[in-house]
Design an enzyme around this catalytic site. Structure first.
Site, PDB file in Angstrom:
ATOM      1  N   GLU A   1       9.570  -4.664  -4.087  1.00  0.00           N
ATOM      2  CA  GLU A   1       9.079  -3.530  -3.335  1.00  0.00           C
ATOM      3  C   GLU A   1       7.765  -3.470  -3.027  1.00  0.00           C
ATOM      4  OE1 GLU A   1      10.727   0.566  -3.931  1.00  0.00           O
ATOM      5  OE2 GLU A   1       8.766   1.048  -3.452  1.00  0.00           O
TER       6      GLU A   1
ATOM      7  N   SER B   1       9.003   1.516  -8.566  1.00  0.00           N
ATOM      8  CA  SER B   1       9.968   0.555  -8.744  1.00  0.00           C
ATOM      9  C   SER B   1       9.657  -0.913  -8.202  1.00  0.00           C
ATOM     10  CB  SER B   1      11.021   1.122  -7.484  1.00  0.00           C
ATOM     11  OG  SER B   1      11.747   2.262  -8.063  1.00  0.00           O
TER      12      SER B   1
ATOM     13  N   ARG C   1      13.354   0.979   3.008  1.00  0.00           N
ATOM     14  CA  ARG C   1      11.868   0.404   2.596  1.00  0.00           C
ATOM     15  C   ARG C   1      11.409  -0.734   3.359  1.00  0.00           C
ATOM     16  NH1 ARG C   1      13.137   3.808   0.963  1.00  0.00           N
ATOM     17  NH2 ARG C   1      13.887   4.806  -0.983  1.00  0.00           N
TER      18      ARG C   1
HETATM   19  C1  FAD Z   1       4.730   6.114  -9.925  1.00  0.00           C
HETATM   20  C2  FAD Z   1       5.377   5.449  -8.540  1.00  0.00           C
HETATM   21  C3  FAD Z   1       6.199   6.402  -8.046  1.00  0.00           C
HETATM   22  C4  FAD Z   1       6.697   5.830  -6.702  1.00  0.00           C
HETATM   23  N1  FAD Z   1       7.695   6.179  -6.272  1.00  0.00           N
HETATM   24  C5  FAD Z   1       8.096   5.931  -5.162  1.00  0.00           C
HETATM   25  C6  FAD Z   1       9.400   6.521  -4.067  1.00  0.00           C
HETATM   26  O1  FAD Z   1       9.935   7.347  -4.846  1.00  0.00           O
HETATM   27  N2  FAD Z   1       9.636   5.991  -3.077  1.00  0.00           N
HETATM   28  C7  FAD Z   1       8.742   5.126  -2.471  1.00  0.00           C
HETATM   29  O2  FAD Z   1       9.161   4.861  -1.363  1.00  0.00           O
HETATM   30  N3  FAD Z   1       7.655   4.766  -3.007  1.00  0.00           N
HETATM   31  C8  FAD Z   1       7.526   4.871  -4.172  1.00  0.00           C
HETATM   32  N4  FAD Z   1       6.177   4.508  -4.801  1.00  0.00           N
HETATM   33  C9  FAD Z   1       5.609   3.453  -3.997  1.00  0.00           C
HETATM   34  C10 FAD Z   1       4.138   4.053  -3.319  1.00  0.00           C
HETATM   35  O3  FAD Z   1       3.839   5.122  -3.823  1.00  0.00           O
HETATM   36  C11 FAD Z   1       4.771   4.208  -1.899  1.00  0.00           C
HETATM   37  O4  FAD Z   1       4.940   2.881  -1.381  1.00  0.00           O
HETATM   38  C12 FAD Z   1       3.310   4.560  -1.079  1.00  0.00           C
HETATM   39  O5  FAD Z   1       3.679   5.000   0.187  1.00  0.00           O
HETATM   40  C13 FAD Z   1       2.070   3.851  -1.158  1.00  0.00           C
HETATM   41  O6  FAD Z   1       1.063   4.542  -0.602  1.00  0.00           O
HETATM   42  P1  FAD Z   1      -0.583   3.888  -0.937  1.00  0.00           P
HETATM   43  O7  FAD Z   1      -1.381   4.570  -0.049  1.00  0.00           O
HETATM   44  O8  FAD Z   1      -0.603   3.963  -2.440  1.00  0.00           O
HETATM   45  O9  FAD Z   1      -0.562   2.405  -0.265  1.00  0.00           O
HETATM   46  P2  FAD Z   1      -1.376   1.084  -0.989  1.00  0.00           P
HETATM   47  O10 FAD Z   1      -0.522   0.903  -2.322  1.00  0.00           O
HETATM   48  O11 FAD Z   1      -2.494   1.387  -0.823  1.00  0.00           O
HETATM   49  O12 FAD Z   1      -0.876   0.082   0.159  1.00  0.00           O
HETATM   50  C14 FAD Z   1       0.589  -0.303   0.445  1.00  0.00           C
HETATM   51  C15 FAD Z   1       0.552  -1.205   1.560  1.00  0.00           C
HETATM   52  O13 FAD Z   1       0.453  -0.259   2.818  1.00  0.00           O
HETATM   53  C16 FAD Z   1      -0.651  -0.845   3.545  1.00  0.00           C
HETATM   54  N5  FAD Z   1      -1.570   0.390   3.978  1.00  0.00           N
HETATM   55  C17 FAD Z   1      -1.754   1.487   3.341  1.00  0.00           C
HETATM   56  N6  FAD Z   1      -2.396   2.423   4.139  1.00  0.00           N
HETATM   57  C18 FAD Z   1      -2.368   1.591   5.426  1.00  0.00           C
HETATM   58  C19 FAD Z   1      -2.821   2.347   6.756  1.00  0.00           C
HETATM   59  N7  FAD Z   1      -3.303   3.402   6.941  1.00  0.00           N
HETATM   60  N8  FAD Z   1      -2.492   1.392   7.577  1.00  0.00           N
HETATM   61  C20 FAD Z   1      -2.064   0.298   7.497  1.00  0.00           C
HETATM   62  N9  FAD Z   1      -1.721  -0.226   6.404  1.00  0.00           N
HETATM   63  C21 FAD Z   1      -1.781   0.522   5.369  1.00  0.00           C
HETATM   64  C22 FAD Z   1      -1.705  -1.464   2.250  1.00  0.00           C
HETATM   65  O14 FAD Z   1      -2.415  -2.645   3.173  1.00  0.00           O
HETATM   66  C23 FAD Z   1      -0.433  -2.178   1.613  1.00  0.00           C
HETATM   67  O15 FAD Z   1       0.035  -3.282   2.280  1.00  0.00           O
HETATM   68  C24 FAD Z   1       5.985   4.743  -6.012  1.00  0.00           C
HETATM   69  C25 FAD Z   1       4.709   4.408  -6.656  1.00  0.00           C
HETATM   70  C26 FAD Z   1       4.228   4.681  -7.944  1.00  0.00           C
HETATM   71  C27 FAD Z   1       3.092   4.086  -8.324  1.00  0.00           C
END
Ligand code: FAD
Length: 347
Positions: free
Chosen positions: A339, A233, A156
């Site tokens: 996380e 999580s 992670r």
């Molecule tokens: C219901 C649920 C289930 C989930 N299950 C999992 C799982 O099984 N495994 C897991 O690993 N995660 C899980 N997650 C967490 C999450 O989905 C992941 O971490 C996902 O990759 C975040 O993507 P996002 O586009 O929503 O990022 P955001 O939430 O929009 O951003 C997260 C971080 O990344 C940065 N960021 C986003 N895009 C970029 C970019 N293009 N360049 C630079 N920085 C960037 C943001 O600034 C921020 O710091 C879950 C979340 C939810 C709500």
């Protein structure tokens, strides 16, 4: 605008500025302009791993909305724009007979965020299939490609996490060209599929089974299911060395009875083990559905998911997270690490 409208936990106050970047040049230009004027930047993907303060963000939010998937000459190689919806990418690879992402089905958010915390689930992590990450480097002002070996991937985490230097523009994956999944490593998934751990199944079957398991835990976003109003999580599983594990075992036996066995599974680093944070949280007295009554509660389906029941504030969510973290520390001496990315708040 309120950031609550852009986060899966539906929390977060206003931002001073908001730019949506549909094209890569717009994304780079928006970041460059903000940096030149000293304006703080928050790069926003799908908002599924973000906890933003009730006060909001004193700066400009730049929403990544770039699209496009390009194929290499090698049929297993694909380069995905940062703004592509992650689960649609996984669905497409499975449908096209490419293996390596099927266990990462049903995870919300965008492709560009997947390298940030080395997204993983059910025995797969994106670091296993990413070959390079194309980034805009805010320090040098250049666009560069970072090969996997230089991404600093861990459990992670990566060199991108917690560092604002790089904006991910696209991610290149190398997948296996076959309709069978990668060997199923995760015991719960193997059991659901009726195979022994290490066996492969059709990737389509693996994807369906993962989505079903995730839905049962409220881990697939569903507006009709309030348990999915979360960031997934909230805590990562602690990685412990032998001495720390022994201390947890002693505390667990004293607390839960002499026959208690602390579950653990292998960590990537030799000699270390991961202990499920959910197990520690439950044994510390915070079960599924735990609800201190101010709008934030534990999901009724998954101990690790902290949920906005509809009326929560970020302050309430963070207070609940603190209560759980302190409770686990008092019970087992383990300090849980959050996380999600916390913006304007600390635990
Ligand atoms: C219901 C649920 C289930 C989930 N299950 C999992 C799982 O099984 N495994 C897991 O690993 N995660 C899980 N997650 C967490 C999450 O989905 C992941 O971490 C996902 O990759 C975040 O993507 P996002 O586009 O929503 O990022 P955001 O939430 O929009 O951003 C997260 C971080 O990344 C940065 N960021 C986003 N895009 C970029 C970019 N293009 N360049 C630079 N920085 C960037 C943001 O600034 C921020 O710091 C879950 C979340 C939810 C709500």
């Amino acid at each position: 605008m309120r950031l609550a409208d852009y986060t899966t936990v539906r929390l977060g106050g206003p931002a001073r500025g908001f730019v949506r970047a549909d094209r890569e040049e717009e994304l780079i230009e928006a970041v460059r302009t903000a940096d030149a004027s000293g304006e703080p930047v928050l790069v926003l993907g799908g908002g599924s791993n973000l906890v933003v303060a009730d006060e909001g963000f004193e700066g400009t939010v730049i929403q990544v909305a770039t699209r496009g998937v390009t194929r290499g000459t090698d049929p297993g190689v694909l380069t995905v724009a940062a703004g592509e919806e992650w689960d649609a990418v996984v669905a497409r690879t499975v449908a096209e007979g490419l293996a390596g992402l099927e266990c990462l089905s049903g995870i919300p958010g965008l492709a560009g965020a997947t390298p940030i915390q080395n997204v993983g689930a059910y025995g797969q992590e994106v670091s296993e299939t990413i070959t390079r990450v194309r980034v805009y480097d805010r320090t040098s002002g250049d666009v560069t490609e970072i090969p996997r070996e230089q991404c600093g991937f861990g459990y992670r985490t990566s060199r991108f996490r917690g560092a604002d230097r790089f904006v991910v523009l696209s991610v290149t994956f190398r997948l296996a060209v076959r309709v069978r999944s990668a060997p199923v490593r995760y015991a719960e998934l193997a059991a659901a599929l009726g195979v022994a751990p290490g066996e492969a199944v059709a990737s389509t079957e693996a994807r369906s089974a993962v989505i079903e398991l995730r839905q049962r835990k409220g881990m697939v976003i569903d507006p009709a299911d309030p348990d999915t109003r979360s960031v997934g999580s909230f805590f990562v599983n602690p990685v412990l060395d032998g001495a720390a594990l022994a201390a947890v075992e002693a505390a667990a036996r004293a607390r839960c009875g002499p026959e208690t066995r602390v579950p653990r599974f292998a960590a990537t680093e030799p000699g270390l083990v991961k202990v499920p944070a959910a197990w520690l949280i439950e044994r510390a007295g915070f079960g599924k559905g735990y609800n201190p009554g101010d709008g934030a509660r534990i999901s009724s389906k998954h101990t690790l998911a902290l949920v906005n029941s509809g009326s929560a504030s970020t302050a309430a969510l963070v207070a609940l997270a603190r209560q759980i973290r302190d409770g686990v520390r008092d019970a087992f001496g383990v300090s849980l690490t959050p996380e999600p990315v916390l913006v304007g708040v600390t635990l």
